[in-house]
Design an enzyme around this catalytic site. Structure first.
Site, PDB file in Angstrom:
ATOM      1  N   PHE A  94       0.878  -1.173   0.000  1.00 33.82           N
ATOM      2  CA  PHE A  94       0.000   0.000   0.000  1.00 33.82           C
ATOM      3  C   PHE A  94       0.914   1.222   0.000  1.00 33.82           C
ATOM      4  O   PHE A  94       1.700   1.398   0.928  1.00 33.82           O
ATOM      5  CB  PHE A  94      -0.855  -0.067   1.269  1.00 33.82           C
ATOM      6  CG  PHE A  94      -1.691   1.136   1.560  1.00 33.82           C
ATOM      7  CD1 PHE A  94      -2.898   1.343   0.909  1.00 33.82           C
ATOM      8  CD2 PHE A  94      -1.297   2.059   2.534  1.00 33.82           C
ATOM      9  CE1 PHE A  94      -3.691   2.445   1.210  1.00 33.82           C
ATOM     10  CE2 PHE A  94      -2.076   3.157   2.846  1.00 33.82           C
ATOM     11  CZ  PHE A  94      -3.280   3.343   2.174  1.00 33.82           C
TER      12      PHE A  94
ATOM     13  N   LEU B  41       1.200   5.120  -0.085  1.00 30.02           N
ATOM     14  CA  LEU B  41       0.627   6.451   0.082  1.00 30.02           C
ATOM     15  C   LEU B  41       1.760   7.469   0.283  1.00 30.02           C
ATOM     16  O   LEU B  41       1.789   8.522  -0.350  1.00 30.02           O
ATOM     17  CB  LEU B  41      -0.302   6.429   1.312  1.00 30.02           C
ATOM     18  CG  LEU B  41      -0.950   7.731   1.778  1.00 30.02           C
ATOM     19  CD1 LEU B  41      -2.005   8.205   0.784  1.00 30.02           C
ATOM     20  CD2 LEU B  41      -1.630   7.519   3.154  1.00 30.02           C
ATOM     21  N   THR B  42       2.695   7.108   1.164  1.00 32.99           N
ATOM     22  CA  THR B  42       3.765   8.030   1.585  1.00 32.99           C
ATOM     23  C   THR B  42       4.736   8.347   0.452  1.00 32.99           C
ATOM     24  O   THR B  42       5.033   7.489  -0.387  1.00 32.99           O
ATOM     25  CB  THR B  42       4.525   7.388   2.772  1.00 32.99           C
ATOM     26  OG1 THR B  42       3.591   7.153   3.812  1.00 32.99           O
ATOM     27  CG2 THR B  42       5.636   8.276   3.286  1.00 32.99           C
ATOM     28  N   GLU B  43       5.220   9.579   0.459  1.00 33.02           N
ATOM     29  CA  GLU B  43       6.238  10.017  -0.508  1.00 33.02           C
ATOM     30  C   GLU B  43       7.365  10.712   0.252  1.00 33.02           C
ATOM     31  O   GLU B  43       7.195  11.070   1.422  1.00 33.02           O
ATOM     32  CB  GLU B  43       5.603  10.973  -1.522  1.00 33.02           C
ATOM     33  CG  GLU B  43       4.522  10.291  -2.340  1.00 33.02           C
ATOM     34  CD  GLU B  43       3.974  11.145  -3.470  1.00 33.02           C
ATOM     35  OE1 GLU B  43       4.443  12.284  -3.662  1.00 33.02           O
ATOM     36  OE2 GLU B  43       3.057  10.651  -4.154  1.00 33.02           O
TER      37      GLU B  43
ATOM     38  N   SER C 221       3.005  12.591   7.024  1.00 33.52           N
ATOM     39  CA  SER C 221       1.784  12.836   7.806  1.00 33.52           C
ATOM     40  C   SER C 221       0.735  13.579   6.993  1.00 33.52           C
ATOM     41  O   SER C 221      -0.452  13.503   7.281  1.00 33.52           O
ATOM     42  CB  SER C 221       2.112  13.654   9.061  1.00 33.52           C
ATOM     43  OG  SER C 221       2.860  12.865   9.958  1.00 33.52           O
TER      44      SER C 221
ATOM     45  N   GLN D  96      14.983  -3.224  30.798  1.00 34.48           N
ATOM     46  CA  GLN D  96      15.553  -2.753  32.065  1.00 34.48           C
ATOM     47  C   GLN D  96      15.605  -3.892  33.098  1.00 34.48           C
ATOM     48  O   GLN D  96      16.590  -4.045  33.817  1.00 34.48           O
ATOM     49  CB  GLN D  96      14.701  -1.587  32.593  1.00 34.48           C
ATOM     50  CG  GLN D  96      15.266  -0.883  33.801  1.00 34.48           C
ATOM     51  CD  GLN D  96      16.512  -0.062  33.479  1.00 34.48           C
ATOM     52  OE1 GLN D  96      16.773   0.256  32.331  1.00 34.48           O
ATOM     53  NE2 GLN D  96      17.290   0.246  34.498  1.00 34.48           N
TER      54      GLN D  96
ATOM     55  N   GLU E 138       1.732   3.994   9.745  1.00 32.93           N
ATOM     56  CA  GLU E 138       0.263   4.066   9.635  1.00 32.93           C
ATOM     57  C   GLU E 138      -0.302   5.213  10.478  1.00 32.93           C
ATOM     58  O   GLU E 138      -1.390   5.125  11.048  1.00 32.93           O
ATOM     59  CB  GLU E 138      -0.384   2.710   9.927  1.00 32.93           C
ATOM     60  CG  GLU E 138       0.105   1.668   8.918  1.00 32.93           C
ATOM     61  CD  GLU E 138      -0.877   0.589   8.562  1.00 32.93           C
ATOM     62  OE1 GLU E 138      -2.060   0.709   8.877  1.00 32.93           O
ATOM     63  OE2 GLU E 138      -0.424  -0.400   7.940  1.00 32.93           O
TER      64      GLU E 138
ATOM     65  N   THR F 155       1.532   8.668  12.795  1.00 36.59           N
ATOM     66  CA  THR F 155       2.266   8.846  14.061  1.00 36.59           C
ATOM     67  C   THR F 155       1.281   9.013  15.225  1.00 36.59           C
ATOM     68  O   THR F 155       0.082   9.270  15.016  1.00 36.59           O
ATOM     69  CB  THR F 155       3.122  10.126  13.982  1.00 36.59           C
ATOM     70  OG1 THR F 155       2.225  11.237  13.778  1.00 36.59           O
ATOM     71  CG2 THR F 155       4.131  10.078  12.848  1.00 36.59           C
TER      72      THR F 155
HETATM   73  N1  CAA Z   1     -12.531   7.686   6.468  1.00 33.11           N
HETATM   74  C1  CAA Z   1     -13.166   8.218   5.376  1.00 33.11           C
HETATM   75  N2  CAA Z   1     -12.955   9.488   4.966  1.00 33.11           N
HETATM   76  C2  CAA Z   1     -12.088  10.244   5.683  1.00 33.11           C
HETATM   77  C3  CAA Z   1     -11.414   9.762   6.817  1.00 33.11           C
HETATM   78  C4  CAA Z   1     -11.667   8.420   7.210  1.00 33.11           C
HETATM   79  N3  CAA Z   1     -11.061   7.886   8.270  1.00 33.11           N
HETATM   80  N4  CAA Z   1     -10.626  10.731   7.304  1.00 33.11           N
HETATM   81  C5  CAA Z   1     -10.801  11.820   6.514  1.00 33.11           C
HETATM   82  N5  CAA Z   1     -11.686  11.507   5.536  1.00 33.11           N
HETATM   83  C6  CAA Z   1     -12.195  12.413   4.498  1.00 33.11           C
HETATM   84  C7  CAA Z   1     -12.909  13.613   5.132  1.00 33.11           C
HETATM   85  O1  CAA Z   1     -14.262  13.319   5.372  1.00 33.11           O
HETATM   86  C8  CAA Z   1     -12.752  14.661   4.056  1.00 33.11           C
HETATM   87  O2  CAA Z   1     -13.669  14.448   3.023  1.00 33.11           O
HETATM   88  P1  CAA Z   1     -14.743  15.602   2.551  1.00 33.11           P
HETATM   89  O3  CAA Z   1     -13.941  16.771   2.099  1.00 33.11           O
HETATM   90  O4  CAA Z   1     -15.520  14.932   1.473  1.00 33.11           O
HETATM   91  O5  CAA Z   1     -15.549  15.905   3.762  1.00 33.11           O
HETATM   92  C9  CAA Z   1     -11.380  14.329   3.483  1.00 33.11           C
HETATM   93  O6  CAA Z   1     -11.102  12.974   3.786  1.00 33.11           O
HETATM   94  C10 CAA Z   1     -10.284  15.218   4.022  1.00 33.11           C
HETATM   95  O7  CAA Z   1     -10.279  15.085   5.415  1.00 33.11           O
HETATM   96  P2  CAA Z   1      -9.406  16.023   6.346  1.00 33.11           P
HETATM   97  O8  CAA Z   1      -9.704  17.463   6.007  1.00 33.11           O
HETATM   98  O9  CAA Z   1      -9.584  15.596   7.759  1.00 33.11           O
HETATM   99  O10 CAA Z   1      -7.922  15.703   5.811  1.00 33.11           O
HETATM  100  P3  CAA Z   1      -6.528  16.262   6.242  1.00 33.11           P
HETATM  101  O11 CAA Z   1      -5.754  16.612   5.057  1.00 33.11           O
HETATM  102  O12 CAA Z   1      -6.686  17.284   7.329  1.00 33.11           O
HETATM  103  O13 CAA Z   1      -5.779  14.976   6.857  1.00 33.11           O
HETATM  104  C11 CAA Z   1      -5.152  13.385   8.504  1.00 33.11           C
HETATM  105  C12 CAA Z   1      -6.264  14.259   7.895  1.00 33.11           C
HETATM  106  C13 CAA Z   1      -5.815  12.633   9.612  1.00 33.11           C
HETATM  107  C14 CAA Z   1      -4.006  14.207   9.079  1.00 33.11           C
HETATM  108  C15 CAA Z   1      -4.632  12.417   7.421  1.00 33.11           C
HETATM  109  O14 CAA Z   1      -3.906  13.105   6.439  1.00 33.11           O
HETATM  110  C16 CAA Z   1      -3.755  11.302   7.972  1.00 33.11           C
HETATM  111  O15 CAA Z   1      -4.266  10.297   8.455  1.00 33.11           O
HETATM  112  N6  CAA Z   1      -2.407  11.430   7.875  1.00 33.11           N
HETATM  113  C17 CAA Z   1      -1.499  10.373   8.240  1.00 33.11           C
HETATM  114  C18 CAA Z   1      -1.202   9.509   7.060  1.00 33.11           C
HETATM  115  C19 CAA Z   1      -0.673   8.162   7.444  1.00 33.11           C
HETATM  116  O16 CAA Z   1      -1.186   7.521   8.343  1.00 33.11           O
HETATM  117  N7  CAA Z   1       0.342   7.695   6.732  1.00 33.11           N
HETATM  118  C20 CAA Z   1       0.881   6.401   6.930  1.00 33.11           C
HETATM  119  C21 CAA Z   1       1.086   5.751   5.596  1.00 33.11           C
HETATM  120  S1  CAA Z   1       0.917   4.033   5.482  1.00 33.11           S
HETATM  121  C22 CAA Z   1       2.305   3.360   6.141  1.00 33.11           C
HETATM  122  O17 CAA Z   1       2.662   3.683   7.208  1.00 33.11           O
HETATM  123  C23 CAA Z   1       3.116   2.420   5.327  1.00 33.11           C
HETATM  124  C24 CAA Z   1       3.012   0.973   5.602  1.00 33.11           C
HETATM  125  O18 CAA Z   1       3.227   0.240   4.668  1.00 33.11           O
HETATM  126  C25 CAA Z   1       2.786   0.363   6.958  1.00 33.11           C
END
Ligand code: CAA
Length: 387
Positions: free
Chosen positions: A123, A125-127, A132, A336, A363, A365
């Site tokens: 999966f 997503l990250t670049e 975040s 510890q 996933e 922070t």
């Molecule tokens: N489910 C469905 N929709 C969602 C949602 C959710 N949980 N969270 C947000 N949305 C929707 C909102 O409803 C909104 O939609 P509308 O405009 O239609 O209303 C839209 O998404 C935007 O929402 P926000 O304004 O809240 O978005 P934001 O830009 O402020 O970001 C955030 C919110 C929580 C900070 C989010 O960007 C986030 O979770 N960031 C962290 C990313 C992350 O977890 N990355 C890890 C990558 S995976 C990984 O780690 C790799 C691996 O392989 C293990």
């Protein structure tokens, strides 16, 4: 939720525990040293239905509930955290996402082999400059007839090197923010798609974490997940489930650290008696066990809401936040308690400590989990487990 396991859940827990402790645990330290991807063990896990646990049987899945998945993942993480993260990504953010948003054709082509364990999934997503804040990503996809032409880089992708299929998010409309993001399924071997840098990590060494590079990569338009512009919501939905997975992983590692600490405390003697008799140490063990059980309850609560079809974004973030912070405290205390020996590779606690460190980071922070919880809370989304 009563937290009484059903007969089926108890059976799954026992089956996975026996497998994990017989097959994965004895070689976990060796895998940590060699960094060898657990391909053979994953095949065995596929045979037990562990790579598509919540996928319906018609797509080769085990068709069990989230609580069963939580139990199974805890057992795998207890034995080998590196294997557990591959299982978590495969089940939560890959299989569940295709099952929920995929077309019949996509499910036939990708979900079936993923759930059968013939394919490993990733999966992306990250670049490099979008962690975040995934909305600021820049990987682009431009429509060209029946294809999208993708250019950009993804970073920190679990199973990036070993994956047969990757869900990637791309910008299809740069003028729009999150609504300009789409999700595509990309197969290994697609021209213009390559694996870049493979990270040298502190822990989870047998699980590969890589860059993915897209250079004029032509991806069939039929590989679009959902509609154009759905990518951000798809990713956020995927992460809700993924965060239950990381919480489960945290619980498994914390249980292993607690068990190791208890048995060491009982066998080690100083000042003429077992160190387990000293109150300072007993209180440490008591706190570790209490926090661990609290994390377990939070995780089952989130899983239960998911299984009931209720919104569980906040509960998944609470479970992930608490469990990942908890395992860092618990593994530090376990180390510890082992004193100088804990700092050596003669005991597994140094590996638990290193493996656990990333759980408060990937996933989402801990800081992002708090953002999610506060956002939900202020939308009057708070639901107590007693309500
Ligand atoms: N489910 C469905 N929709 C969602 C949602 C959710 N949980 N969270 C947000 N949305 C929707 C909102 O409803 C909104 O939609 P509308 O405009 O239609 O209303 C839209 O998404 C935007 O929402 P926000 O304004 O809240 O978005 P934001 O830009 O402020 O970001 C955030 C919110 C929580 C900070 C989010 O960007 C986030 O979770 N960031 C962290 C990313 C992350 O977890 N990355 C890890 C990558 S995976 C990984 O780690 C790799 C691996 O392989 C293990």
């Amino acid at each position: 939720m009563s937290f009484e396991l059903t007969e089926e859940q108890a059976m799954i827990q026992t089956m996975v525990r026996d497998f994990a402790r017989e097959v994965l645990l004895p070689t976990a330290a060796e895998r940590d040293r060699t960094k060898e991807f657990p391909a053979e063990n994953l095949k065995k896990m596929a045979g037990l239905g562990l790579l598509g646990m919540m996928v319906p049987p018609e797509y080769n899945g085990a068709g069990v509930d989230t609580a069963s998945y939580v139990l199974a993942l805890q057992e795998i993480a207890y034995a080998c955290a590196a294997t557990a993260v591959v299982m978590s990504v495969q089940n939560s953010v890959v299989c569940e996402t295709i099952n929920r948003f995929g077309t019949e054709e996509q499910k036939e082509a990708y979900l079936k082999p993923l759930a059968a364990g013939e394919f490993i999934g990733a999966f992306a997503l990250t670049e490099p400059h979008a962690g975040s804040d995934p909305v600021s990503q820049s990987t682009s996809a431009v429509r060209d007839g029946d294809h999208y032409i993708v250019n950009g880089n993804k970073r920190f992708i679990t199973s990036g090197k070993n994956a047969n299929v990757v869900i990637i998010t791309v910008k299809t409309d740069k003028a729009k923010r999150h609504k300009g993001i789409s999700a595509l399924l990309v197969e290994k071997g697609t021209q213009g798609f390559s694996v870049g840098k493979i990270e040298e990590k502190m822990g989870l060494c047998a699980s590969d974490t890589t860059d993915l590079i897209f250079e004029n990569c032509r991806i069939p338009a039929k590989n679009l997940l959902g509609q154009e512009g759905d990518g951000f919501k798809i990713a956020m939905t995927a992460l809700d489930g993924g965060r239950i997975g990381i919480a489960s992983q945290s619980i498994g590692v914390a249980q292993a650290a607690l068990d190791a600490a208890c048995s060491y405390a009982k066998e080690r003697e100083q000042f003429g008696r077992s160190i387990s008799k000293f109150q300072g140490l007993r209180w440490m063990l008591a706190d570790m066990a209490t926090e661990l059980e609290a994390a377990r309850q939070l995780t089952f609560f989130a899983a239960e809401r998911k299984d009931k079809g209720k919104k569980y974004t906040m509960e998944a973030s609470m479970a992930k936040l608490f469990a990942s912070e908890m395992v860092n405290r618990v593994t530090a205390k376990a180390l510890q308690i082992h004193g100088g020996y804990g700092y050596t590779k003669d005991y597994p606690v140094e590996r638990f400590y290193r493996d656990a460190r990333v759980f408060t980071i990937y996933e989402g922070t801990s800081e992002i989990q708090r953002v999610v919880i506060a956002n939900q809370l202020l939308q009057d989304r708070y639901v107590s487990s007693l309500r």
